[in-house]
Design an enzyme around this catalytic site. Structure first.
Site, PDB file in Angstrom:
ATOM      1  N   PRO A   1       0.780  -1.239   0.000  1.00  0.00           N
ATOM      2  CA  PRO A   1       0.000   0.000   0.000  1.00  0.00           C
ATOM      3  C   PRO A   1       0.814   1.292   0.000  1.00  0.00           C
ATOM      4  O   PRO A   1       0.242   2.366  -0.114  1.00  0.00           O
ATOM      5  CB  PRO A   1      -0.802  -0.115   1.299  1.00  0.00           C
ATOM      6  CG  PRO A   1       0.074  -0.943   2.189  1.00  0.00           C
ATOM      7  CD  PRO A   1       0.767  -1.915   1.309  1.00  0.00           C
TER       8      PRO A   1
ATOM      9  N   ASP B   1       2.916   1.852 -11.936  1.00  0.00           N
ATOM     10  CA  ASP B   1       1.882   2.879 -12.088  1.00  0.00           C
ATOM     11  C   ASP B   1       1.832   3.840 -10.918  1.00  0.00           C
ATOM     12  O   ASP B   1       2.658   3.792 -10.010  1.00  0.00           O
ATOM     13  CB  ASP B   1       0.524   2.266 -12.416  1.00  0.00           C
ATOM     14  CG  ASP B   1       0.210   1.077 -11.559  1.00  0.00           C
ATOM     15  OD1 ASP B   1       0.502   1.142 -10.368  1.00  0.00           O
ATOM     16  OD2 ASP B   1      -0.308   0.087 -12.106  1.00  0.00           O
TER      17      ASP B   1
ATOM     18  N   LYS C   1      -1.069   7.445 -14.287  1.00  0.00           N
ATOM     19  CA  LYS C   1      -1.642   8.734 -14.659  1.00  0.00           C
ATOM     20  C   LYS C   1      -0.649   9.874 -14.558  1.00  0.00           C
ATOM     21  O   LYS C   1      -0.654  10.781 -15.354  1.00  0.00           O
ATOM     22  CB  LYS C   1      -2.809   9.041 -13.720  1.00  0.00           C
ATOM     23  CG  LYS C   1      -4.142   8.751 -14.347  1.00  0.00           C
ATOM     24  CD  LYS C   1      -5.244   9.219 -13.431  1.00  0.00           C
ATOM     25  CE  LYS C   1      -6.539   8.545 -13.827  1.00  0.00           C
ATOM     26  NZ  LYS C   1      -7.513   8.491 -12.775  1.00  0.00           N
TER      27      LYS C   1
ATOM     28  N   GLY D   1       0.405  -1.376  -7.257  1.00  0.00           N
ATOM     29  CA  GLY D   1       0.027  -1.024  -5.883  1.00  0.00           C
ATOM     30  C   GLY D   1      -0.750  -2.154  -5.218  1.00  0.00           C
ATOM     31  O   GLY D   1      -1.506  -2.868  -5.884  1.00  0.00           O
TER      32      GLY D   1
ATOM     33  N   ASP E   1      -2.012  -5.521  -3.910  1.00  0.00           N
ATOM     34  CA  ASP E   1      -1.853  -6.870  -4.437  1.00  0.00           C
ATOM     35  C   ASP E   1      -2.279  -6.872  -5.903  1.00  0.00           C
ATOM     36  O   ASP E   1      -3.302  -6.266  -6.251  1.00  0.00           O
ATOM     37  CB  ASP E   1      -2.735  -7.844  -3.647  1.00  0.00           C
ATOM     38  CG  ASP E   1      -2.591  -9.253  -4.181  1.00  0.00           C
ATOM     39  OD1 ASP E   1      -1.712  -9.973  -3.681  1.00  0.00           O
ATOM     40  OD2 ASP E   1      -3.337  -9.633  -5.120  1.00  0.00           O
TER      41      ASP E   1
ATOM     42  N   THR F   1      -2.511  -6.080   0.310  1.00  0.00           N
ATOM     43  CA  THR F   1      -3.537  -5.229  -0.291  1.00  0.00           C
ATOM     44  C   THR F   1      -3.917  -4.062   0.634  1.00  0.00           C
ATOM     45  O   THR F   1      -3.921  -4.200   1.866  1.00  0.00           O
ATOM     46  CB  THR F   1      -4.790  -6.049  -0.663  1.00  0.00           C
ATOM     47  OG1 THR F   1      -5.764  -5.143  -1.180  1.00  0.00           O
ATOM     48  CG2 THR F   1      -5.384  -6.783   0.533  1.00  0.00           C
TER      49      THR F   1
ATOM     50  N   MET G   1     -11.651   2.297  -4.721  1.00  0.00           N
ATOM     51  CA  MET G   1     -12.038   3.167  -5.843  1.00  0.00           C
ATOM     52  C   MET G   1     -13.452   3.720  -5.643  1.00  0.00           C
ATOM     53  O   MET G   1     -14.220   3.839  -6.595  1.00  0.00           O
ATOM     54  CB  MET G   1     -11.983   2.387  -7.179  1.00  0.00           C
ATOM     55  CG  MET G   1     -10.616   1.847  -7.480  1.00  0.00           C
ATOM     56  SD  MET G   1     -10.571   0.832  -8.970  1.00  0.00           S
ATOM     57  CE  MET G   1     -11.112  -0.747  -8.352  1.00  0.00           C
TER      58      MET G   1
END
Ligand code: SAH
Length: 508
Positions: free
Chosen positions: A15, A38, A60, A91, A93, A121, A174
Site C-alpha cells: 500500500p 503505475d 496517470k 500497488g 496486491d 492489499t 475506488m
C-alpha cells in the site's frame, strides 16, 4: 537458436509504506532490468528500483493520461521477448482490483514465463494502519472487498441488499467518487444509518488521514476534511475501534517524510533510526565515494608513505572521515606498504570523530586524539593545543576536501602533506529527482537530510528546477549547513556531528 525469452514478475508493491513490500518483492525488484509501474507505487518503493533498470511509468502521473490496458499488456510482452527480466510493479496486491489477471493473458498466449509475487492489499492494511481490524469476533464474521467504481456510463452492479444482510465489514476500493451513492444505497437497503464508517486516505504513507463517522454522516465528514485519493471506504462496527486502536499517530516522527541523501552503504543507520521512530524515508543517494587508484595517484601515495619515515620528530596521521581510513588501508594493500613501519616510527593517529575512530579500530589502531567537536578545524586546533607546535602532519582525505583544516596548520606554521585518497562522484537519477521535486512542492516530503557539504552540492545539482527556498533541511554540522544556506535552503543544524544528533534535531 538462442532462446531470448525473458520473464515477467507480477509484483504487488503493497500500500505504500516501504516496510510493507514483501521480501520476495524487494529481491525481484532489485534485480529487474525493466520495471513497469503505475501511479499507486509510492516514492519510497520507487526509490528501490535499480538505477540501471529501464523504467516505464504507465500511471496517470506520467503525462496525465493512463496508458490503456492493452498497451500495458503489449509492453510487458515486448520487453519479455527482448529477453529482459521484467517487473510489473502494482500497488497493493496485483490480483485485488489490480487487473493482474488481464496482464497475464497475453503472456500465457505467447508462452512467456512469469511469476506472481502477491502484495499486501490496501483493503486490509490501510484499515490496520488506522487501528481498524477488518474482522473482530464481537462485531463481524466476514469481510467484503468491493469496487466502488461503476463502469463508464453504466450504473454500479453492487447488490446492496445482500451486503446489508451479511452484517459484514464492507471495504470499498475506488469508491470516493461514489461515496454519496454508496452510503445512500446502503441506508436504502436497510442498513442502520448509525453504523460506524470510515474514509481512509493515503493509508500507510506519511500523510495518511482517517475520517471516522457513520454511514449517514460520512460523506459530509469526508467533504469537510477535503479527502483526496487514494482512499478506501470502510463500513461496519469495527470502525468504532479506530479511535482507541489508532497507533500511527503516537509515533514520535509520525507524519514526517524525509529524503536521506547519503551514500547507500552508509545510509542504513540513519534510515533505520528514522523509520524506527515512525518517519518515512526515501533514500536518494546523491554521492558515491571511490578510492583513487590511478597509477599516478598510487605513486603519490607511496611517496607520502615513504616521506613519513624520512621526517624526524613527532608525526601525526589525520583522518577526517571513515572513507579516508578505508581508502588509506586499501591503498596500503595495493602499494604493498607495511603498516608496522609507521609503528616503529611512533606515528600517532588523529581522527575527526567517533565514526572515523571506529573505522580505525577495525584495523587494530586506537586513535591518539579526537576533538570534542567533530570537525576538521577542531581536529587541527585541538591537536596543536594538546601536542605542541611542531609535529609533521599527513592528511589522508578526500580530493575536494575543505580548506579550513589546512588553514589552521598553515597559520600555525606546521609542515604537512595533504594526500587525496578518495574521490566523490555525483549520482544522478533524474526520475527519482523529479519525484522528489514534486514531493517537496506538494509537501508530501518535509525534510532533506544532509550529512556532508558534498551531499548538498550533489543534491542541488540533481534538482535543478525547484525553488531551493522551499526545501527544509537537517544538516549534520555547521559546514554542511553553510553549504545548504548558500543555496537558500532552510536549515536546521544538529547539535553534534552524529547521526543520533540529527535524528534528535528532526524530532524537535
Ligand atoms: N491492487 C490494489 C488496489 C487497486 S484499486 C490493492 O490491492 O490495494 C485502487 C484503489 O485502491 C484506490 O482507488 C483506493 O481505493 C485503494 N488504495 C490503494 N492504495 C491505497 C492507499 N495507500 N490508501 C488508501 N487507499 C488505497
Amino acid at each position: 537458436m538462442v532462446d531470448k525469452k525473458g520473464k515477467v514478475w507480477l509484483v504487488g508493491a503493497g500500500p505504500g509504506d516501504i516496510g510493507l513490500l514483501t521480501v520476495k518483492g524487494k529481491q525481484v525488484l532489485e534485480s529487474a532490468e525493466v520495471v513497469v509501474y503505475d501511479a499507486l507505487v509510492s516514492d519510497e518503493i520507487a526509490s528501490l528500483i535499480p538505477s540501471s533498470a529501464k523504467r516505464i511509468n504507465v500511471g496517470k502521473r506520467a503525462n496525465h493520461h493512463l496508458v490503456p490496458q492493452e498497451e500495458i499488456n503489449k509492453i510487458l510482452l515486448m520487453e519479455a521477448l527482448e529477453g529482459n527480466r521484467v517487473v510489473r510493479l502494482k500497488g497493493g496486491d496485483p490480483f485485488v482490483f489490480g487487473r493482474g489477471g488481464e496482464e497475464l493473458e497475453l503472456l500465457v498466449e505467447n508462452n512467456i514465463p512469469y511469476e506472481i509475487v502477491p502484495g499486501i492489499t490496501s483493503a486490509v492494511s490501510v484499515p490496520a494502519y488506522a487501528g481498524i481490524p477488518v474482522t473482530h469476533r464481537d462485531y463481524t464474521s466476514s469481510v467484503h472487498i468491493i469496487t466502488g467504481h461503476a463502469k463508464k456510463g453504466g450504473s454500479s452492479r453492487i447488490q446492496y441488499d445482500a451486503l446489508v444482510k451479511m452484517k459484514a465489514t464492507l471495504i470499498f476500493l475506488m469508491g470516493i467518487g461514489a461515496l454519496e451513492e454508496i452510503c445512500k444505497s446502503l441506508i436504502e437497503a436497510g442498513m442502520n444509518p448509525q453504523t460506524p464508517a470510515a474514509v481512509l486516505e493515503k493509508g500507510t504513507s506519511a500523510k495518511q488521514r482517517r475520517v471516522i463517522a457513520t454511514v449517514e454522516t460520512l460523506k459530509a465528514a469526508a467533504d469537510q476534511a477535503i479527502i483526496q485519493t487514494p482512499a478506501i471506504i470502510v463500513v461496519g462496527e469495527v470502525c468504532s475501534l479506530s479511535d482507541s486502536f489508532a497507533w500511527i499517530e503516537k509515533q514520535p516522527l509520525a507524519g514526517i517524510q524525509v529524503v536521506v541523501t547519503r551514500p547507500k552503504e552508509k545510509s542504513s543507520t540513519l534510515t533505520e533510526k528514522l523509520r524506527a521512530r515512525g518517519a518515512h524515508v526515501i533514500e536518494m543517494p546523491v554521492i558515491k565515494t571511490i578510492t583513487i587508484k590511478e597509477q599516478e595517484e598510487l605513486e603519490r601515495f607511496s611517496r607520502s608513505f615513504d616521506k613519513i619515515s624520512e621526517v624526524s620528530g613527532e608525526q601525526w596521521i589525520l583522518f577526517t572521515s571513515p572513507k579516508g581510513v578505508e581508502s588509506f588501508f586499501s591503498l596500503l594493500t595495493v602499494t604493498k606498504k607495511d603498516i608496522r613501519h609507521l609503528y616503529s616510527m611512533g606515528v600517532k593517529f588523529g581522527v575527526v570523530g567517533n565514526a572515523t575512530r571506529k573505522e580505525l579500530r577495525l584495523h587494530g589502531i586506537e586513535a591518539d586524539y579526537m576533538p570534542d567537536i567533530y570537525c576538521g578545524k577542531e581536529l587541527a586546533t585541538g591537536l596543536i593545543k594538546e601536542f605542541g607546535q611542531n609535529p609533521y602532519v599527513t592528511l589522508y582525505r578526500a580530493e575536494d576536501a575543505t580548506e579550513d583544516l589546512v588553514e589552521v596548520l598553515e597559520d600555525n606554521k606546521i609542515s604537512y602533506q595533504d594526500v587525496a585518497v578518495y574521490r566523490t562522484l555525483y549520482l544522478i537519477d533524474e526520475e527519482l529527482a523529479t519525484r522528489i521535486s514534486t514531493g517537496i512542492e506538494s509537501k508530501m516530503i518535509d525534510y532533506v537530510m544532509f550529512t556532508s557539504a558534498s551531499c548538498v552540492k550533489a543534491f542541488t545539482s540533481c534538482l535543478t528546477d525547484i525553488d531551493y527556498t522551499k526545501i527544509k533541511a537537517v544538516c549534520i554540522g555547521e559546514q554542511t549547513a553553510a553549504a545548504a544556506t548558500k543555496f537558500g535552503i532552510q536549515v536546521g543544524v544538529s547539535k553534534k556531528a552524529t547521526i543520533d544528533s540529527m535524528v534528535e534535531c528532526l524530532s524537535k
